[in-house]
Write an enzyme that holds these catalytic residues in place. Structure first.
Site, PDB file in Angstrom:
ATOM      1  N   GLY A 108       1.606  61.582  56.546  1.00 40.51           N
ATOM      2  CA  GLY A 108       2.616  60.558  56.115  1.00 40.51           C
ATOM      3  C   GLY A 108       1.907  59.278  56.449  1.00 40.51           C
ATOM      4  O   GLY A 108       0.685  59.186  56.592  1.00 40.51           O
ATOM      5  N   HIS A 109       2.724  58.156  56.229  1.00 41.49           N
ATOM      6  CA  HIS A 109       2.297  56.879  56.330  1.00 41.49           C
ATOM      7  C   HIS A 109       2.494  56.171  57.825  1.00 41.49           C
ATOM      8  O   HIS A 109       2.441  55.052  57.920  1.00 41.49           O
ATOM      9  CB  HIS A 109       2.840  55.959  55.347  1.00 41.49           C
ATOM     10  CG  HIS A 109       2.332  56.175  53.972  1.00 41.49           C
ATOM     11  ND1 HIS A 109       3.011  55.867  52.587  1.00 41.49           N
ATOM     12  CD2 HIS A 109       1.729  57.435  53.461  1.00 41.49           C
ATOM     13  CE1 HIS A 109       2.336  56.393  51.778  1.00 41.49           C
ATOM     14  NE2 HIS A 109       1.632  57.263  51.968  1.00 41.49           N
ATOM     15  N   GLY A 110       2.729  57.037  58.638  1.00 41.37           N
ATOM     16  CA  GLY A 110       3.062  56.548  60.009  1.00 41.37           C
ATOM     17  C   GLY A 110       4.431  56.146  60.167  1.00 41.37           C
ATOM     18  O   GLY A 110       5.492  56.162  59.742  1.00 41.37           O
TER      19      GLY A 110
END
Length: 396
Positions: free
Chosen positions: A251-253
């Site tokens: 994911g993007h954090g």
């Protein structure tokens, strides 16, 4: 060493034991309440556990009966597979309502949800407890294919939404393959979410694990989130949020923002992320704002006791955030201050492991860095000393 940290309580074992003990007591108390509450089984209202018959009406009727009861009540979804179309469950209720999910709820085709922002939503409910050992599966793959082929697709439905709710516990929810955001929390207060599993492929578009906006006192604890977008996105108007023992990836954090996407957005304050692991994510912890005029603030943020495992941007403040081609040419008016980043270790796919790219007209104030130990690891698994980028940032 880093891998071993994924398999045991992180960094502060005494706090981990206290935390686990607290939630064990909380869960036992909640389960006792459920056991003594009056139960409304969706099967008694016509739900069929065949995965084909639409059980939306049965779920709505069971909820209405529980919500109007003079006694604390439980809505029970038993074992089996239940097809549910878009359903909105409304309060306020006379007494507390528990929803116990033992079975599996599956969504219809994305075309059937095309006119709905949410698949399963709770609205204006006070005192809800959602206890789940079953799953909700939105079967979003056909919708993602539509988006990737740009076939004029509808807005992707959020799988599970809380709108205007207070004093809510969500424990054990497992959400798979949401069309869009897995869990949406908006205009809510005092929300605790724990022991969640939220999953979608890393290339699934806009499938944030949890998105929070305009809400106060939200906790996300002991959860595993891996999606195609932010594991957790903290939107405008969010205050007093605590995230502890999160495993994020892919994911993007975990992101604060973006802020100032629209005029007069509210800011974000009093946010803490601690004792968490990021694996194979684009970002670790991030603050992102558009380069536009704004009166919003992001303040009092703590990122502490974090492990990064093969993360592209482990720590980043980006005040020129723009995921599109036509980007604003000004500087961000969002004022970022009092950000404390400490005890962060691990590996990065980017040589610049710490990026503070702040506004030229509103520099970041009072940024505190302590015990940051990040190394760059290339595709050949060779490690070397990392670098940092500071622009318009006052660092203590």
């Amino acid at each position: 060493m880093i891998f071993s940290l994924l398999l045991e309580p992180l960094i502060m074992p005494k706090l981990a034991v206290l935390s686990q003990t607290f939630f064990l007591v909380l869960n036992i108390a909640t389960l006792l309440q459920i056991c003594i509450a009056k139960s409304y089984n969706v099967g008694d209202f016509g739900a069929m556990a065949d995965g084909k018959t639409d059980s939306s009406s049965a779920l709505s009727k069971a909820w209405a009966a529980a919500c109007s009861s003079d006694y604390e009540s439980t809505v029970l979804v038993p074992q089996g597979m239940f097809l549910v179309n878009s359903v909105s469950l409304y309060g306020p209720c006379k007494k507390k309502v528990h929803l116990r999910l033992l079975g599996n709820i599956v969504a219809p085709s994305y075309q059937s949800l095309s006119n709905h922002q949410s698949w399963i939503s709770f609205n204006n409910v006070d005192g809800l407890s959602f206890i789940g050992s079953g799953t909700i599966d939105a079967k979003g793959s056909s919708y993602w294919s539509c988006k990737k082929q740009q076939r004029g697709c509808p807005y992707g439905a959020r799988s599970f939404s809380l709108q205007g709710c207070n004093n809510v516990l969500v424990n054990g929810l497992k959400s798979f393959d949401s069309e869009g955001v897995h869990i949406s929390i908006n205009q809510c207060n005092n929300i605790t979410m724990q022991n969640l599993i939220l999953t979608a492929p890393d290339d699934s578009p806009n499938t944030d694990g949890i998105h929070i906006g305009n809400s106060n006192f939200v906790s996300v604890l002991h959860s595993k989130i891996g999606t195609g977008d932010d594991c957790i996105s903290i939107g405008p108007g969010t205050k007093n949020m605590w995230m502890d023992h999160i495993v994020c990836g892919p994911g993007h954090g975990i992101s604060i923002g973006s802020i100032d996407g629209t005029p007069r957005e509210e800011g974000v304050e009093d946010i803490e992320v601690k004792n968490s692991v990021f694996r194979n994510t684009d970002n670790g912890v991030r603050i992102k704002t558009w380069a536009k005029p704004s009166n919003a603030t992001v303040m009092n943020v703590k990122f502490t006791n974090l492990v990064m495992k093969n993360v592209t941007n482990p720590i980043i403040i980006d005040q020129e955030y723009c995921p599109q081609s036509n980007c604003p040419k000004g500087s961000s008016g969002v004022k970022i201050s009092n950000v404390n980043i400490s005890s962060v270790i691990g590996t990065s796919r980017n040589l610049q492991t710490l990026i503070l790219d702040c506004s030229s007209t509103n520099p970041c104030q009072n940024i505190k860095l302590q015990d940051i130990n990040l190394v760059y690891s290339d595709k050949m698994k060779k490690t070397q000393r990392a670098t940092s980028l500071f622009k318009h940032a006052y660092v203590n």
